[in-house]
Design an enzyme around this catalytic site. Structure first.
Site, PDB file in Angstrom:
ATOM      1  CE1 TYR A 128      16.934  70.924  35.719  1.00  0.00           C
ATOM      2  CE2 TYR A 128      18.912  69.580  35.963  1.00  0.00           C
ATOM      3  CZ  TYR A 128      17.998  70.234  35.155  1.00  0.00           C
ATOM      4  OH  TYR A 128      18.139  70.179  33.794  1.00  0.00           O
TER       5      TYR A 128
ATOM      6  CG  PHE B 128       0.789  50.301  21.848  1.00  0.00           C
ATOM      7  CD1 PHE B 128      -0.536  49.914  21.792  1.00  0.00           C
ATOM      8  CD2 PHE B 128       1.078  51.637  22.059  1.00  0.00           C
ATOM      9  CE1 PHE B 128      -1.552  50.856  21.942  1.00  0.00           C
ATOM     10  CE2 PHE B 128       0.079  52.581  22.211  1.00  0.00           C
ATOM     11  CZ  PHE B 128      -1.242  52.199  22.157  1.00  0.00           C
ATOM     12  CG  ASP B 129      -1.668  51.817  18.076  1.00  0.00           C
ATOM     13  OD1 ASP B 129      -1.648  50.600  18.331  1.00  0.00           O
ATOM     14  OD2 ASP B 129      -2.698  52.482  17.979  1.00  0.00           O
TER      15      ASP B 129
ATOM     16  CG  ASP C 189       5.822  47.950  25.441  1.00  0.00           C
ATOM     17  OD1 ASP C 189       5.551  48.496  26.530  1.00  0.00           O
ATOM     18  OD2 ASP C 189       5.284  48.270  24.359  1.00  0.00           O
TER      19      ASP C 189
ATOM     20  CB  ALA D  53       2.421  49.181  29.334  1.00  0.00           C
TER      21      ALA D  53
ATOM     22  CE  LYS E 179      -0.859  52.138  28.581  1.00  0.00           C
ATOM     23  NZ  LYS E 179      -0.100  53.217  27.948  1.00  0.00           N
TER      24      LYS E 179
ATOM     25  CG  HIS F   8      -7.292  56.565  15.240  1.00  0.00           C
ATOM     26  ND1 HIS F   8      -6.031  56.531  14.697  1.00  0.00           N
ATOM     27  CD2 HIS F   8      -7.143  56.266  16.549  1.00  0.00           C
ATOM     28  CE1 HIS F   8      -5.162  56.218  15.640  1.00  0.00           C
ATOM     29  NE2 HIS F   8      -5.807  56.051  16.776  1.00  0.00           N
TER      30      HIS F   8
HETATM   31  N1  F0G Z   1       3.332  50.225  25.007  1.00  0.00           N
HETATM   32  C1  F0G Z   1       2.104  49.720  25.209  1.00  0.00           C
HETATM   33  C2  F0G Z   1       1.927  48.238  25.267  1.00  0.00           C
HETATM   34  C3  F0G Z   1       1.005  50.574  25.337  1.00  0.00           C
HETATM   35  O1  F0G Z   1      -0.213  50.053  25.513  1.00  0.00           O
HETATM   36  C4  F0G Z   1       1.210  51.972  25.272  1.00  0.00           C
HETATM   37  C5  F0G Z   1       0.089  52.905  25.391  1.00  0.00           C
HETATM   38  C6  F0G Z   1       2.522  52.443  25.072  1.00  0.00           C
HETATM   39  C7  F0G Z   1       3.550  51.539  24.948  1.00  0.00           C
HETATM   40  C8  F0G Z   1       2.824  53.911  24.947  1.00  0.00           C
HETATM   41  O2  F0G Z   1       2.815  54.512  26.194  1.00  0.00           O
HETATM   42  O3  F0G Z   1       0.908  56.112  26.065  1.00  0.00           O
HETATM   43  O4  F0G Z   1       2.588  56.196  27.913  1.00  0.00           O
HETATM   44  O5  F0G Z   1       3.220  56.890  25.647  1.00  0.00           O
HETATM   45  N2  F0G Z   1      -1.135  52.566  25.331  1.00  0.00           N
HETATM   46  C9  F0G Z   1      -2.310  53.400  25.512  1.00  0.00           C
HETATM   47  C10 F0G Z   1      -3.550  52.625  25.165  1.00  0.00           C
HETATM   48  C11 F0G Z   1      -2.256  54.720  24.845  1.00  0.00           C
HETATM   49  O6  F0G Z   1      -4.647  53.242  25.130  1.00  0.00           O
HETATM   50  O7  F0G Z   1      -3.490  51.419  24.966  1.00  0.00           O
HETATM   51  P1  F0G Z   1       2.355  56.008  26.446  1.00  0.00           P
END
Ligand code: F0G
Length: 464
Positions: A76, A130-131, A221, A223, A264, A456
């Protein structure tokens, strides 16, 4: 003997474990699509031949990573696996304070939450959120402002760094809003929202200088930081002879912190982290929020074995041969589609190829969801699953509930890492060439039911 560059001519791995892909019939695909209400998110994966829905968490781990899983320490507190992960993150990012989280959006929730608590009316600025980043910023009642360079809006015309932030606009916004109301600038590398396009080192450096002068922290960010580093190596002359690891280190050197959806470029199926250079108020508040929502400081949302695989994957994802292959395979798919008469965001990005549907189907009725219609047709024709970035994803409806057209209609083909071979890509190109020659077969769709937010993912549609 003269050295020949064979590096990108083949996949730099061999396959030790296999998983069948669905070989289906047109009748079965139609049945499946109808049952899924013309929304590929509802299709059980065992009916999908080539799954390009996302590159997130869908990659194949190496034998080193699978081996590392067995050495996971599930304590832990103070797990050996945590220190391994911490070392890897520190070594690449230079961030001393590392918080493990279960995936990227958990880091976003923690960071935006503590920033919003500072004061109301703040704006976060980015080359493009990102979304999920945007959703977290907005859920915390802040504004998320995207200021990509203008080249990113010209889909057809290639440019080396279409993921860049607009420096002049950044200066202007800081001047207009005042630095005190801009708590954070986010550089998303690569820029997923704008086509997986890279950000140049010069742009990161310049943005950092502007932020530093204004006293605003800049975070990455990150990823897809390794793919971004490889693009810098290929496209920014002075980095041609520098390793992706060294390039990544310089990218991070300009930031005060970062977070990563490790699903990623760190080549794992689940995981992430949030990291700070300084042990200031943000790091302290983040630790409190981590324990509250994710888990103790030494595991966050991950098990020990996951941290082992992530520590190994972070370094593997920076391997030069792997990265060269990775960008080459995306380029190969993109060029293949272009040659088959399918317009894309050009050049192809790092992790995905984006079809410009407005250009591909110029006569298609806007109200009939052109990109979603194409996504459905791709599944029907060849069992290919991709994702719509258009009016369904943006989800805007007028006061009467009518769906409003979107400025862009794209279909994203995101390529999982180390999963598909070149012949899989050739198959996709062949299917798309067939579709390009038979566009009249594409049927429009309409929404039958959709929730108010993030429509979506679960909307139900029908053909018209
Ligand atoms: N930032 C970026 C640039 C991303 O592409 C994503 C996720 C996230 C943050 C969020 O991370 O999914 O681990 O919570 N992108 C995926 C996509 C979902 O399909 O592009 P997460």
């Amino acid at each position: 003997m003269k050295e020949i560059n064979w590096k990108t001519k083949f996949e730099p791995f061999k396959i030790k474990m296999t998983e069948p892909v669905a070989v289906t019939t047109a009748a079965r695909r139609l049945r499946v699509l109808k049952k899924a209400c013309f929304n590929p998110f509802n299709i059980p994966a065992e009916n999908v031949t080539i799954d390009f829905l996302t590159d997130s968490g869908t990659g194949a781990m190496s034998h080193t990573q699978w081996g590392a899983l067995m050495t996971g320490d599930e304590s832990y507190a103070g797990a050996r696996s945590f220190y391994k992960l911490q070392n890897a993150v520190q070594s690449i990012t230079g961030c001393k304070y590392v918080l493990p989280v279960h995936q990227g959006r958990a880091a976003e929730r923690i960071l935006t939450g503590l920033i919003a608590a500072q004061k109301p009316g703040q704006t976060i600025v980015s080359n493009a959120h990102f979304d999920t980043t945007r959703a977290n910023v907005e859920a915390n009642r802040m504004e998320a402002l995207d200021i990509p360079v203008k080249e990113s809006y010209d889909f057809a015309k290639p440019a080396p760094f279409k993921g860049n932030i607009d420096i002049a606009k950044l200066k202007k916004i800081i001047k207009e809003k005042g630095a005190a109301d801009i708590p954070l600038v986010i550089m998303t590398v690569t820029n997923n929202t704008m086509g997986g396009q890279p950000v140049s080192m010069a742009n990161i450096r310049e943005a950092a200088a502007v932020c530093r002068a204004a006293g605003i922290p800049m975070f990455l960010d990150c990823a897809r930081f390794a793919e971004n580093a490889c693009f810098i190596k290929q496209r920014e002359k002075e980095y041609a002879k520098i390793s992706p690891l060294e390039i990544a280190r310089e990218m991070f050197s300009y930031a005060q912190g970062c977070w990563m959806s490790s699903k990623k470029d760190a080549l794992v199926n689940m995981g992430g982290f949030l990291a700070f250079k300084r042990d200031g108020a943000w790091a302290q508040k983040a630790r409190e929020a981590l324990i509250l929502g994710e888990g103790f400081l030494n595991y966050g949302g991950m098990s020990g074995r996951d941290m082992e695989a992530l520590a190994a994957g972070l370094m593997e994802g920076l391997d030069e041969n792997y990265l060269a292959y990775r960008l080459e395979s995306t380029r190969y798919l993109g060029e293949g589609l272009l040659a088959a008469g399918v317009p894309i965001i050009n050049p192809p990005g790092g992790h995905a190829v984006y079809i410009d549907v407005k250009k591909f189907l110029p006569d298609f009725k806007q109200a009939r969801f052109p990109a979603q219609s194409l996504v459905c047709h791709m599944y029907k024709t060849g069992g290919i699953r991709a994702v719509e970035i258009g009016m369904l994803m943006f989800g805007r409806r007028d006061a009467k509930g009518n769906w409003m057209p979107a400025d862009i209609e794209l279909v994203r083909l995101a390529i999982p890492r180390r999963v598909y071979t070149k012949s899989h890509l050739d198959y996709v190109i062949e299917v798309m060439a067939h579709i390009a020659k038979n566009k009249k077969e594409i049927k429009g769709v309409k929404v039958v039911w959709a929730p108010q937010s993030l429509a979506h993912f679960s909307a139900k549609l029908a053909e018209v």
